[in-house]
Design a protein around this motif. Structure first.
Motif, short mmCIF file in Angstrom:
data_model
loop_
_atom_site.label_atom_id
_atom_site.label_comp_id
_atom_site.label_asym_id
_atom_site.label_seq_id
_atom_site.Cartn_x
_atom_site.Cartn_y
_atom_site.Cartn_z
N ARG A 157 29.91 38.99 44.94
CA ARG A 157 31.45 39.51 44.68
C ARG A 157 30.45 41.04 45.30
N HIS A 158 31.28 42.51 46.10
CA HIS A 158 31.77 42.92 45.70
C HIS A 158 32.46 44.12 44.96
N SER A 159 32.04 44.44 43.89
CA SER A 159 32.24 45.53 43.05
C SER A 159 32.63 46.92 43.21
N SER A 160 31.00 47.45 43.47
CA SER A 160 30.79 48.38 43.54
C SER A 160 29.88 49.61 44.61
N TYR A 161 29.65 50.50 45.00
CA TYR A 161 28.31 51.19 45.23
C TYR A 161 27.00 50.18 44.73
N ALA A 162 26.98 50.52 44.27
CA ALA A 162 25.94 49.91 42.79
C ALA A 162 25.47 48.56 42.77
N ASP A 163 26.65 47.72 43.18
CA ASP A 163 26.05 46.10 43.65
C ASP A 163 25.29 45.65 44.94
N THR A 164 25.36 46.82 45.84
CA THR A 164 24.93 46.36 46.67
C THR A 164 22.82 46.20 46.77
N LEU A 165 22.59 46.82 45.62
CA LEU A 165 21.51 46.52 45.38
C LEU A 165 20.63 45.39 44.95
N LEU A 166 21.64 44.62 44.42
CA LEU A 166 21.81 43.03 43.67
C LEU A 166 20.85 42.15 44.71
N PRO A 167 20.84 42.02 45.45
CA PRO A 167 20.14 41.49 46.33
C PRO A 167 18.57 41.40 46.34
N VAL A 168 18.28 42.95 46.92
CA VAL A 168 17.04 42.98 46.37
C VAL A 168 16.13 42.79 45.45
N LEU A 169 17.33 43.52 44.05
CA LEU A 169 16.72 42.91 42.86
C LEU A 169 16.73 41.88 42.63
N GLY A 180 29.87 59.57 34.29
CA GLY A 180 29.21 58.19 33.12
C GLY A 180 29.58 57.24 33.14
N GLY A 181 29.76 56.63 34.18
CA GLY A 181 30.14 55.54 34.51
C GLY A 181 29.43 53.64 34.20
N LEU A 182 27.82 54.76 34.84
CA LEU A 182 27.20 53.61 34.94
C LEU A 182 26.19 53.51 33.19
N ILE A 183 26.71 53.93 33.04
CA ILE A 183 25.36 54.40 31.56
C ILE A 183 25.59 53.65 30.39
N GLY A 184 24.49 52.96 30.29
CA GLY A 184 24.45 51.67 29.25
C GLY A 184 24.95 50.14 29.98
N PHE A 192 36.37 45.75 45.32
CA PHE A 192 37.83 45.41 44.28
C PHE A 192 37.97 46.34 43.57
N THR A 193 39.58 46.64 43.10
CA THR A 193 40.08 47.42 42.99
C THR A 193 41.59 46.88 42.52
N GLU A 194 41.80 47.20 41.46
CA GLU A 194 43.32 46.62 41.69
C GLU A 194 44.29 47.07 42.86
N GLN A 195 44.25 48.54 43.02
CA GLN A 195 44.99 49.14 43.91
C GLN A 195 45.01 48.61 45.32
N LYS A 196 44.16 47.80 45.51
CA LYS A 196 43.90 46.88 46.86
C LYS A 196 44.11 45.78 46.70
N HIS A 204 29.28 38.97 39.63
CA HIS A 204 28.40 39.35 38.32
C HIS A 204 29.10 40.47 38.15
N THR A 205 29.59 41.09 36.70
CA THR A 205 29.99 42.05 36.45
C THR A 205 29.80 42.83 35.64
N GLY A 206 29.46 44.31 35.06
CA GLY A 206 28.47 44.89 34.77
C GLY A 206 28.80 46.17 35.18
N LEU A 207 29.87 46.37 36.92
CA LEU A 207 29.25 47.63 37.36
C LEU A 207 30.51 47.91 37.99
N GLU A 208 31.19 47.48 37.28
CA GLU A 208 32.97 48.27 38.05
C GLU A 208 32.99 49.72 37.87
N ASN A 209 32.80 50.18 36.92
CA ASN A 209 33.00 51.44 36.61
C ASN A 209 32.11 52.70 37.09
N ALA A 210 31.85 51.81 38.77
CA ALA A 210 31.06 52.42 39.40
C ALA A 210 31.55 52.41 40.67
#
Length: 360
Positions: free
Chosen positions: A150-162, A304-308, A234-238, A289-295
Motif C-alpha cells: 500500500r502507498h499512503s504517504s512519503y513515509a511508507d517508502t521506508l517500510l520495505p527496508v525496515l 505534527g502529523g507523524l508525532i506519536g 491515496f487521498t480521499e480527493q484522488k 499498513h496504517t498509521g502514516l496517513e497524516n504524513a
C-alpha cells in the motif's frame, strides 16, 4: 546475477542509450552539487535556524513538530551527502570501472541502500516517536517474492527496508516513478541495481511493461520485486476524482471496484499483471499498513502529523502454486487481495484520531 544498468534508461537502440546517458548526467550535474550545497547550507544556518524554530514551536504549542522536521531534514541531507560519497568510493575502489568485481560491487550497493534506508527509518522513528507493530504471516528468504504494498504517504517508502530488506537481507528490485531520480542517491545507487523507474505518458507503454516484467526474471530465494500497485499515494480527493472519471466513461464495473475500497485506490493492473505473467516461481506478498496517513504532505508533517504515530502492518503471502494462471482470474484475485488491504486499514484506523480518516 550479473550487474545491470537501469532498465528504464539503457535498453533500446544505441541512439536511445546515448540520449539516456546524456540525460542522466545532465540531471546529476544539478542534483549532486545541490545535495552537498543543501547540507552545507543547513550546517551553516543551523546555529541560528534551530533556536528560532524551537521558539516558534514553543509559542504555538506544536509538540516541537517543526523542530523535529528540521532535525530530520538535516539528517536526511547528511545521509544524502554521505551516501553519495560512499557511492563514489565504492565505484572508485571496487575496480568495477575496469570490468572487475561486478558481483561484489552489486552486493556493496545493496548494502549501501539498506544502510541508507535503515538510518532514515530509525531517525524518523526516534524523532517522531513512532511505534511499529507487525503482524506477519510470511517467512522471507526461502523463496523469491513479488511484493505488493500500500502507498499512503512519503513515509511508507521506508517500510520495505525496515520490514524486509534489513531483517532478512532481502535484495528487492524496486519499481518507482521516474521523477524520483531527482533524488541523487536514488539516481546513483538505484541505477546500479536492477530497478526500474517508470516513465508515464510517453507513448511507450509496451516497452515500459516489458522492462517491468524483466525484473521478475532470475530471482533467487533472497530476492524480490516490489511494486506500489496504486501508482500514487491515496487521498480521499484522488478516490473521488477516480470515481468521477468512471462515471464520465460510463464504466459501472470500475466505479463499483473503486466504491468498495474506502481507504486504498484500486491497483493499476498493467504493472502487476506484467510481473505475474513473467513470474518464474515467486510467491506474492501483500503488505497492508496504517498509521502514516497524516504524513501525506509536507505541510501535514510540519503540523505534527507523524508525532506519536502507531504504525500497524500486516504481511501475508500467497504461494506461487496458488496464484491464478489466467488473466481474468488474476484480476479478480488481485482485487480480492486489495480488498483485504482495505479491510485491514479500516480495522486499524484509530477511533480517537479522526484526522487519519481525512487524509489531509
Amino acid at each position: 546475477m550479473q550487474l545491470t544498468e537501469a532498465p528504464g534508461e539503457t535498453k533500446g537502440p544505441q541512439s536511445t542509450r546515448k540520449q539516456a546517458i546524456v540525460e542522466r548526467w545532465k540531471r546529476r550535474a544539478i542534483t549532486i552539487p545541490a545535495a552537498f550545497l543543501v547540507f552545507l547550507a543547513l550546517v551553516a544556518c543551523f546555529p541560528v535556524l534551530f533556536p528560532v524554530v524551537v521558539v516558534w514551536d514553543i509559542s504555538t504549542r506544536a509538540q516541537f513538530a517543526r523542530t523535529r522536521a528540521l532535525l530530520f531534514a538535516a539528517f536526511h541531507a547528511f545521509c544524502e551527502s554521505m551516501g553519495l560519497l560512499a557511492a563514489g568510493a565504492l565505484w572508485l575502489f571496487s575496480g568495477v570501472w575496469l570490468g572487475v568485481n561486478k558481483d561484489w560491487f552489486l552486493s556493496a550497493n545493496y548494502a549501501l541502500q539498506r544502510v541508507w534506508g535503515t538510518a532514515l527509518a530509525n531517525a524518523a522513528i526516534e524523532l517522531f516517536r513512532i511505534r511499529v507493530e507487525v503482524e506477519q504471516h510470511y517467512i522471507f528468504g526461502e523463496r523469491p517474492v513479488l511484493v505488493f504494498i500500500r502507498h499512503s504517504s512519503y513515509a511508507d517508502t521506508l517500510l520495505p527496508v525496515l520490514l524486509i530488506s534489513r531483517p532478512y537481507g532481502a535484495r528487492l528490485r524496486y519499481i518507482l516513478k521516474y521523477p524520483l531520480l531527482w533524488d541523487p542517491c536514488l539516481d546513483v545507487v538505484g541505477n546500479r541495481l536492477p530497478n526500474h523507474f517508470v516513465r508515464h505518458a510517453t507513448g511507450e507503454t509496451a516497452a515500459e511493461l516489458s522492462r517491468v516484467a524483466s525484473l521478475a526474471h532470475n530471482l533467487g530465494p533472497d530476492e524480490g520485486v516490489l511494486l506500489y500497485p496504486e501508482g500514487t499515494r491515496f487521498t480521499e480527493q484522488k478516490r473521488a476524482r477516480l470515481m468521477q472519471r468512471c462515471i464520465q466513461r460510463g464504466d459501472d464495473a470500475a466505479w463499483n471496484r473503486v466504491q468498495r475500497l474506502k481507504y486504498v485506490l484500486p491497483p493499476r493492473l498493467n504493472g502487476a499483471l506484467a510481473l505475474l505473467d513473467a513470474n518464474e516461481g515467486a510467491d506474492a506478498v501483500f503488505v497492508a499498513h496504517t498509521g502514516l496517513e497524516n504524513a501525506v504532505t509536507q505541510s501535514a508533517l510540519l503540523q505534527g502529523g507523524l508525532i506519536g504515530a502507531e504504525v500497524r502492518v500486516r504481511m501475508w503471502g500467497v504461494p506461487f502454486e496458488q496464484i491464478p494462471k489466467t488473466k481474468q482470474e488474476r484480476i479478480a484475485w488481485l482485487q480480492a487481495q486489495w480488498e483485504q488491504v482495505d479491510a485491514f486499514v479500516a480495522e486499524n484506523l484509530s477511533a480517537d484520531n479522526p484526522g487519519e480518516r481525512q487524509n489531509a
